[in-house]
Design a protein around this motif. Sequence first.
Motif, PDB file in Angstrom:
ATOM      1  N   ARG A 194      44.766  37.772  43.301  1.00 34.53           N
ATOM      2  CA  ARG A 194      45.701  38.082  42.482  1.00 34.53           C
ATOM      3  C   ARG A 194      45.717  39.393  41.699  1.00 34.53           C
ATOM      4  O   ARG A 194      46.841  39.918  41.349  1.00 34.53           O
ATOM      5  CB  ARG A 194      45.885  36.763  41.909  1.00 34.53           C
ATOM      6  CG  ARG A 194      46.546  35.472  42.455  1.00 34.53           C
ATOM      7  CD  ARG A 194      46.174  34.099  41.536  1.00 34.53           C
ATOM      8  NE  ARG A 194      46.462  33.374  42.404  1.00 34.53           N
ATOM      9  CZ  ARG A 194      47.531  32.388  42.611  1.00 34.53           C
ATOM     10  NH1 ARG A 194      48.665  32.938  42.026  1.00 34.53           N
ATOM     11  NH2 ARG A 194      47.503  31.206  43.302  1.00 34.53           N
ATOM     12  N   VAL A 195      44.551  39.493  41.396  1.00 34.80           N
ATOM     13  CA  VAL A 195      44.416  40.846  40.535  1.00 34.80           C
ATOM     14  C   VAL A 195      44.380  42.216  41.515  1.00 34.80           C
ATOM     15  O   VAL A 195      45.043  43.323  40.857  1.00 34.80           O
ATOM     16  CB  VAL A 195      42.963  40.829  39.772  1.00 34.80           C
ATOM     17  CG1 VAL A 195      42.538  42.112  39.367  1.00 34.80           C
ATOM     18  CG2 VAL A 195      42.706  39.493  38.761  1.00 34.80           C
ATOM     19  N   GLU A 196      44.030  42.110  42.560  1.00 33.50           N
ATOM     20  CA  GLU A 196      43.878  43.249  43.434  1.00 33.50           C
ATOM     21  C   GLU A 196      45.345  43.894  43.480  1.00 33.50           C
ATOM     22  O   GLU A 196      45.214  45.290  43.336  1.00 33.50           O
ATOM     23  CB  GLU A 196      43.382  42.677  44.862  1.00 33.50           C
ATOM     24  CG  GLU A 196      42.167  42.835  45.101  1.00 33.50           C
ATOM     25  CD  GLU A 196      41.676  42.185  46.453  1.00 33.50           C
ATOM     26  OE1 GLU A 196      42.465  41.816  47.164  1.00 33.50           O
ATOM     27  OE2 GLU A 196      40.428  41.725  46.558  1.00 33.50           O
ATOM     28  N   PRO A 197      46.450  43.461  43.848  1.00 34.34           N
ATOM     29  CA  PRO A 197      47.565  44.092  43.771  1.00 34.34           C
ATOM     30  C   PRO A 197      48.205  44.533  42.289  1.00 34.34           C
ATOM     31  O   PRO A 197      49.128  45.222  42.462  1.00 34.34           O
ATOM     32  CB  PRO A 197      48.571  43.257  44.614  1.00 34.34           C
ATOM     33  CG  PRO A 197      48.065  41.807  44.437  1.00 34.34           C
ATOM     34  CD  PRO A 197      46.329  42.245  43.961  1.00 34.34           C
ATOM     35  N   ALA A 198      47.539  44.183  41.288  1.00 37.95           N
ATOM     36  CA  ALA A 198      48.168  44.339  39.835  1.00 37.95           C
ATOM     37  C   ALA A 198      48.073  45.714  39.810  1.00 37.95           C
ATOM     38  O   ALA A 198      47.203  46.331  39.803  1.00 37.95           O
ATOM     39  CB  ALA A 198      47.472  43.597  39.069  1.00 37.95           C
ATOM     40  N   PRO A 216      44.835  49.175  35.307  1.00 39.84           N
ATOM     41  CA  PRO A 216      43.604  49.894  35.192  1.00 39.84           C
ATOM     42  C   PRO A 216      42.630  49.153  35.803  1.00 39.84           C
ATOM     43  O   PRO A 216      42.349  48.126  35.272  1.00 39.84           O
ATOM     44  CB  PRO A 216      43.096  50.546  33.945  1.00 39.84           C
ATOM     45  CG  PRO A 216      44.611  50.411  33.174  1.00 39.84           C
ATOM     46  CD  PRO A 216      45.158  49.164  33.576  1.00 39.84           C
ATOM     47  N   ASP A 217      41.743  49.698  36.725  1.00 39.41           N
ATOM     48  CA  ASP A 217      40.603  48.943  37.314  1.00 39.41           C
ATOM     49  C   ASP A 217      40.721  47.848  37.777  1.00 39.41           C
ATOM     50  O   ASP A 217      39.910  46.959  37.966  1.00 39.41           O
ATOM     51  CB  ASP A 217      39.465  49.050  36.321  1.00 39.41           C
ATOM     52  CG  ASP A 217      38.134  48.958  37.018  1.00 39.41           C
ATOM     53  OD1 ASP A 217      37.854  49.103  37.990  1.00 39.41           O
ATOM     54  OD2 ASP A 217      37.077  48.088  36.334  1.00 39.41           O
ATOM     55  N   ALA A 218      42.043  47.159  38.448  1.00 41.70           N
ATOM     56  CA  ALA A 218      42.213  46.348  39.120  1.00 41.70           C
ATOM     57  C   ALA A 218      41.075  46.048  40.481  1.00 41.70           C
ATOM     58  O   ALA A 218      40.636  44.785  40.650  1.00 41.70           O
ATOM     59  CB  ALA A 218      43.686  46.206  39.439  1.00 41.70           C
ATOM     60  N   THR A 219      40.942  46.883  41.260  1.00 44.61           N
ATOM     61  CA  THR A 219      40.090  46.953  42.138  1.00 44.61           C
ATOM     62  C   THR A 219      38.644  46.485  41.757  1.00 44.61           C
ATOM     63  O   THR A 219      37.952  45.590  42.217  1.00 44.61           O
ATOM     64  CB  THR A 219      40.278  48.273  43.133  1.00 44.61           C
ATOM     65  OG1 THR A 219      41.212  48.400  43.416  1.00 44.61           O
ATOM     66  CG2 THR A 219      39.088  48.346  44.171  1.00 44.61           C
ATOM     67  N   GLY A 220      38.218  47.319  40.464  1.00 42.33           N
ATOM     68  CA  GLY A 220      36.780  46.815  40.167  1.00 42.33           C
ATOM     69  C   GLY A 220      36.714  45.445  39.666  1.00 42.33           C
ATOM     70  O   GLY A 220      35.782  44.700  39.890  1.00 42.33           O
ATOM     71  N   TRP A 221      37.780  44.948  39.062  1.00 41.91           N
ATOM     72  CA  TRP A 221      37.808  43.656  38.346  1.00 41.91           C
ATOM     73  C   TRP A 221      37.949  42.699  39.732  1.00 41.91           C
ATOM     74  O   TRP A 221      37.311  41.480  39.566  1.00 41.91           O
ATOM     75  CB  TRP A 221      39.472  43.298  37.539  1.00 41.91           C
ATOM     76  CG  TRP A 221      38.795  43.713  35.987  1.00 41.91           C
ATOM     77  CD1 TRP A 221      39.392  44.933  35.593  1.00 41.91           C
ATOM     78  CD2 TRP A 221      38.042  43.017  35.130  1.00 41.91           C
ATOM     79  NE1 TRP A 221      39.069  44.975  34.348  1.00 41.91           N
ATOM     80  CE2 TRP A 221      38.236  43.744  33.950  1.00 41.91           C
ATOM     81  CE3 TRP A 221      37.503  41.904  35.182  1.00 41.91           C
ATOM     82  CZ2 TRP A 221      37.590  43.368  32.773  1.00 41.91           C
ATOM     83  CZ3 TRP A 221      36.774  41.572  34.143  1.00 41.91           C
ATOM     84  CH2 TRP A 221      36.723  42.326  32.967  1.00 41.91           C
ATOM     85  N   ALA A 222      38.693  42.714  40.771  1.00 42.93           N
ATOM     86  CA  ALA A 222      38.688  41.963  41.762  1.00 42.93           C
ATOM     87  C   ALA A 222      37.207  41.952  42.505  1.00 42.93           C
ATOM     88  O   ALA A 222      37.037  41.118  43.016  1.00 42.93           O
ATOM     89  CB  ALA A 222      39.679  42.530  42.883  1.00 42.93           C
ATOM     90  N   ARG A 223      36.687  43.379  42.438  1.00 39.94           N
ATOM     91  CA  ARG A 223      35.395  43.071  43.227  1.00 39.94           C
ATOM     92  C   ARG A 223      34.379  42.171  42.433  1.00 39.94           C
ATOM     93  O   ARG A 223      33.532  41.382  42.987  1.00 39.94           O
ATOM     94  CB  ARG A 223      34.828  44.406  43.478  1.00 39.94           C
ATOM     95  CG  ARG A 223      33.647  44.715  43.824  1.00 39.94           C
ATOM     96  CD  ARG A 223      33.055  46.331  44.262  1.00 39.94           C
ATOM     97  NE  ARG A 223      33.440  47.168  43.071  1.00 39.94           N
ATOM     98  CZ  ARG A 223      34.332  47.837  43.117  1.00 39.94           C
ATOM     99  NH1 ARG A 223      35.134  48.187  43.965  1.00 39.94           N
ATOM    100  NH2 ARG A 223      34.499  48.858  41.879  1.00 39.94           N
ATOM    101  N   ARG A 224      34.565  42.377  40.895  1.00 43.09           N
ATOM    102  CA  ARG A 224      33.457  41.468  40.275  1.00 43.09           C
ATOM    103  C   ARG A 224      33.615  39.943  40.306  1.00 43.09           C
ATOM    104  O   ARG A 224      32.992  39.085  40.449  1.00 43.09           O
ATOM    105  CB  ARG A 224      33.611  41.972  38.826  1.00 43.09           C
ATOM    106  CG  ARG A 224      32.974  43.476  38.546  1.00 43.09           C
ATOM    107  CD  ARG A 224      32.934  43.596  37.154  1.00 43.09           C
ATOM    108  NE  ARG A 224      34.303  43.979  36.524  1.00 43.09           N
ATOM    109  CZ  ARG A 224      34.852  45.422  36.521  1.00 43.09           C
ATOM    110  NH1 ARG A 224      34.405  46.058  37.238  1.00 43.09           N
ATOM    111  NH2 ARG A 224      35.984  45.534  36.054  1.00 43.09           N
TER     112      ARG A 224
END
Length: 88
Positions: free
Chosen positions: A47-51, A54-62
């Motif tokens: 759900r975070v990835e497409p948001a 800032p740093d959605a990809t980093g949050w999704a990875r974590r």
Amino acid sequence: MTDRPGPNLTPGFVNEPGSTSELLPAEILAAIDVPPYLSTACDTALRVEPADVPDATGWARRLHARCRLSNKFTGAPCPCTCHDKEGA
């Protein structure tokens, strides 16, 4: 000796990822309808990835990294495609 409470649904007990201490017996699993499993971490990451933040990809990875890989009660593996990428 430790003060930690024991497994098997003891209030306050936190089992380690990969632990089978809270896995339900086979006869209980056979008697209930178990829905498909997707870990909370992977569900939230997807759900975070497409948001548009800032740093959605980093949050999704974590978040994906925090996946427990299998349901602690049923043992069902998390089907998220992020796990396919881990060994690559």
